[in-house]
Write an enzyme that holds these catalytic residues in place. Structure first.
Site, short mmCIF file in Angstrom:
data_model
loop_
_atom_site.label_atom_id
_atom_site.label_comp_id
_atom_site.label_asym_id
_atom_site.label_seq_id
_atom_site.Cartn_x
_atom_site.Cartn_y
_atom_site.Cartn_z
N THR A 54 -42.81 -19.13 -17.94
CA THR A 54 -41.72 -18.16 -17.95
C THR A 54 -41.76 -17.34 -16.65
O THR A 54 -42.82 -17.18 -16.05
CB THR A 54 -41.78 -17.22 -19.17
OG1 THR A 54 -42.95 -16.40 -19.08
CG2 THR A 54 -41.79 -18.00 -20.48
N GLY A 55 -40.61 -16.85 -16.26
CA GLY A 55 -40.53 -16.12 -14.98
C GLY A 55 -40.81 -17.06 -13.83
O GLY A 55 -41.47 -16.71 -12.87
N SER A 103 -39.46 -17.15 -9.49
CA SER A 103 -39.81 -16.13 -8.50
C SER A 103 -41.32 -15.89 -8.49
O SER A 103 -42.00 -16.12 -9.50
CB SER A 103 -39.08 -14.83 -8.90
OG SER A 103 -39.34 -13.79 -8.00
N GLY A 104 -41.83 -15.43 -7.36
CA GLY A 104 -43.20 -14.90 -7.28
C GLY A 104 -44.27 -15.80 -7.85
O GLY A 104 -44.36 -17.00 -7.53
N ILE A 105 -45.10 -15.22 -8.70
CA ILE A 105 -46.27 -15.91 -9.26
C ILE A 105 -45.86 -17.13 -10.08
O ILE A 105 -46.48 -18.20 -9.99
CB ILE A 105 -47.09 -14.91 -10.13
CG1 ILE A 105 -47.72 -13.83 -9.24
CG2 ILE A 105 -48.15 -15.63 -10.96
CD1 ILE A 105 -48.25 -12.61 -10.00
N GLY A 106 -44.82 -16.99 -10.88
CA GLY A 106 -44.38 -18.10 -11.74
C GLY A 106 -43.91 -19.29 -10.91
O GLY A 106 -44.25 -20.44 -11.21
N SER A 133 -52.37 -7.49 -16.02
CA SER A 133 -52.38 -6.72 -14.77
C SER A 133 -53.64 -5.87 -14.73
O SER A 133 -54.19 -5.51 -15.79
CB SER A 133 -51.16 -5.80 -14.69
OG SER A 133 -51.30 -4.90 -13.62
N TYR A 192 -45.38 0.58 -18.42
CA TYR A 192 -45.78 -0.75 -17.95
C TYR A 192 -47.25 -1.02 -18.30
O TYR A 192 -47.59 -2.09 -18.83
CB TYR A 192 -45.57 -0.83 -16.43
CG TYR A 192 -46.04 -2.12 -15.79
CD1 TYR A 192 -45.36 -3.31 -16.01
CD2 TYR A 192 -47.15 -2.14 -14.95
CE1 TYR A 192 -45.78 -4.50 -15.41
CE2 TYR A 192 -47.59 -3.31 -14.35
CZ TYR A 192 -46.90 -4.49 -14.59
OH TYR A 192 -47.32 -5.66 -14.00
P1 NAP Z 1 -41.28 -11.49 -9.81
O1 NAP Z 1 -41.28 -12.29 -8.57
O2 NAP Z 1 -40.24 -10.45 -10.02
O3 NAP Z 1 -41.32 -12.48 -11.05
C1 NAP Z 1 -41.11 -12.03 -12.36
C2 NAP Z 1 -40.35 -13.11 -13.08
O4 NAP Z 1 -40.10 -12.69 -14.44
C3 NAP Z 1 -39.00 -13.37 -12.43
O5 NAP Z 1 -38.71 -14.73 -12.50
C4 NAP Z 1 -38.08 -12.58 -13.35
O6 NAP Z 1 -36.73 -12.99 -13.32
C5 NAP Z 1 -38.72 -12.89 -14.67
N1 NAP Z 1 -38.18 -12.06 -15.73
C6 NAP Z 1 -38.06 -10.72 -15.78
N2 NAP Z 1 -37.45 -10.34 -16.91
C7 NAP Z 1 -37.18 -11.48 -17.59
C8 NAP Z 1 -36.55 -11.75 -18.82
N3 NAP Z 1 -36.03 -10.79 -19.59
N4 NAP Z 1 -36.43 -13.04 -19.22
C9 NAP Z 1 -36.92 -14.05 -18.44
N5 NAP Z 1 -37.51 -13.85 -17.26
C10 NAP Z 1 -37.64 -12.58 -16.84
O7 NAP Z 1 -42.69 -10.73 -9.94
P2 NAP Z 1 -44.19 -11.29 -10.05
O8 NAP Z 1 -45.00 -10.29 -9.32
O9 NAP Z 1 -44.29 -12.71 -9.72
O10 NAP Z 1 -44.44 -11.03 -11.60
C11 NAP Z 1 -45.00 -12.00 -12.47
C12 NAP Z 1 -45.91 -11.29 -13.46
O11 NAP Z 1 -47.01 -10.71 -12.73
C13 NAP Z 1 -45.28 -10.15 -14.23
O12 NAP Z 1 -45.65 -10.23 -15.58
C14 NAP Z 1 -45.87 -8.90 -13.59
O13 NAP Z 1 -45.93 -7.82 -14.48
C15 NAP Z 1 -47.24 -9.42 -13.21
N6 NAP Z 1 -47.94 -8.66 -12.17
C16 NAP Z 1 -47.48 -8.61 -10.90
C17 NAP Z 1 -48.17 -7.88 -9.94
C18 NAP Z 1 -47.72 -7.81 -8.50
O14 NAP Z 1 -48.26 -7.00 -7.74
N7 NAP Z 1 -46.76 -8.60 -8.07
C19 NAP Z 1 -49.32 -7.19 -10.30
C20 NAP Z 1 -49.77 -7.25 -11.61
C21 NAP Z 1 -49.07 -7.99 -12.54
P3 NAP Z 1 -35.69 -12.29 -12.28
O15 NAP Z 1 -35.92 -12.97 -10.97
O16 NAP Z 1 -34.38 -12.58 -12.90
O17 NAP Z 1 -36.02 -10.82 -12.23
#
Ligand code: NAP
Length: 249
Positions: free
Chosen positions: A12-13, A16-19, A137, A150
């Protein structure tokens, strides 16, 4: 190149990013990947650059019916699931004095209800010996101003993962969480903050990290590969920090 040959992964997700970085790495390692995201156009865009066996599914994790649909589509396309990566999340900041019900609901619906209900739907269709991964996180261990709700959501997910680890033990399913520190992904641009504030916040985070920098999505993806692979066959129930050491000092 074939660490995950013929394994079926749902992420899921994944647009973008990590996913997305994890989807790319899993595909490279031979997995069949179901990339889920809430925005059709974003999924279509990333699909253009992907190689391997995959499908994309539009599913908003906050909507229970979408989670049912996601798991059904995965099952109908590739059969049972080997790796379920509950990674979607949002992190809009708000000081405690300004928390609203809408802020709370948005974060908890996406970061907690989504992964829990998706897990529930997926469980009957996960192969024995499979793997469930959550993205938590390091906010579970450190307090950052404005990230109260969060942090609470990620703490809830961590607690859920512990119970799940026990509940699926008879099936040999391993449950682990990845706790990223500051990782350079689009999430910071989605926080609703002005660009200069995000930049300053980023510099502040980087200074606190022993390695002195943000991590990359690819570095987290490598951890998601390790935890999903046989190399981690005796690793179960943990939360693994990928944070350059930030949570340890
Ligand atoms: P990201 O690039 O924004 O990726 C987040 C993904 O989740 C995006 O694909 C986003 O879709 C999707 N998403 C959000 N709400 C959703 C929903 N209602 N239904 C389905 N998909 C949804 O950010 P990321 O940093 O890779 O985040 C991935 C995970 O890592 C998250 O759980 C975040 O809390 C965690 N995390 C990140 C960091 C960091 O520093 N980056 C640190 C600690 C934890 P959209 O593109 O449509 O928004």
């Amino acid at each position: 190149m074939n660490t995950l040959q013929n394994k079926v992964a749902v992420i899921t997700g994944a647009n973008s990013g990590i996913g997305l970085a994890t989807a790319k790495l899993y595909l490279k390692e031979g997995a069949k990947v179901v990339l889920a995201g809430r925005r059709k156009e974003a999924l279509e865009e990333v699909a253009k650059d992907l190689d391997g066996e995959f499908i994309t599914v539009v599913a908003d994790v906050a909507k229970p019916s979408d989670n049912i649909d996601l798991i059904q589509k995965a099952k109908n396309t590739y059969g049972n699931i080997d790796i379920l990566f509950l990674n979607a999340g949002v992190a809009p900041p708000t000081p405690t004095t300004d928390i609203t019900e809408a802020h709370y609901d948005e974060i908890f619906n996406i970061n907690v209800k989504g992964p829990i209900l998706t897990t529930k739907e997926a469980l009957p269709h996960i192969n024995d010996g499979g793997t469930i991964l959550f993205t938590s996180s390091i906010v579970n261990q450190k307090g950052f101003d404005g990230l109260g709700v969060y942090s609470a959501s990620k703490g809830a997910l961590r607690s859920f993962a512990r119970v799940l680890t026990s509940e699926v033990k008879s099936r040999g399913i391993r449950v682990n969480s990845i706790a990223p520190g500051p990782i350079n992904t689009p999430i910071y641009g989605k926080m609703g903050l002005p660009e200069d504030v995000v930049e300053e916040m980023g510099k502040g985070f980087a200074q606190q990290v022993p390695l002195g920098r943000f991590g990359t999505s690819e570095e987290v993806a490598k951890t998601a590969l390790f935890l999903a692979s046989d190399a981690a066959s005796y690793i179960n129930g943990i939360e693994l920090e990928v944070d350059g050491g930030l949570s340890q000092i």
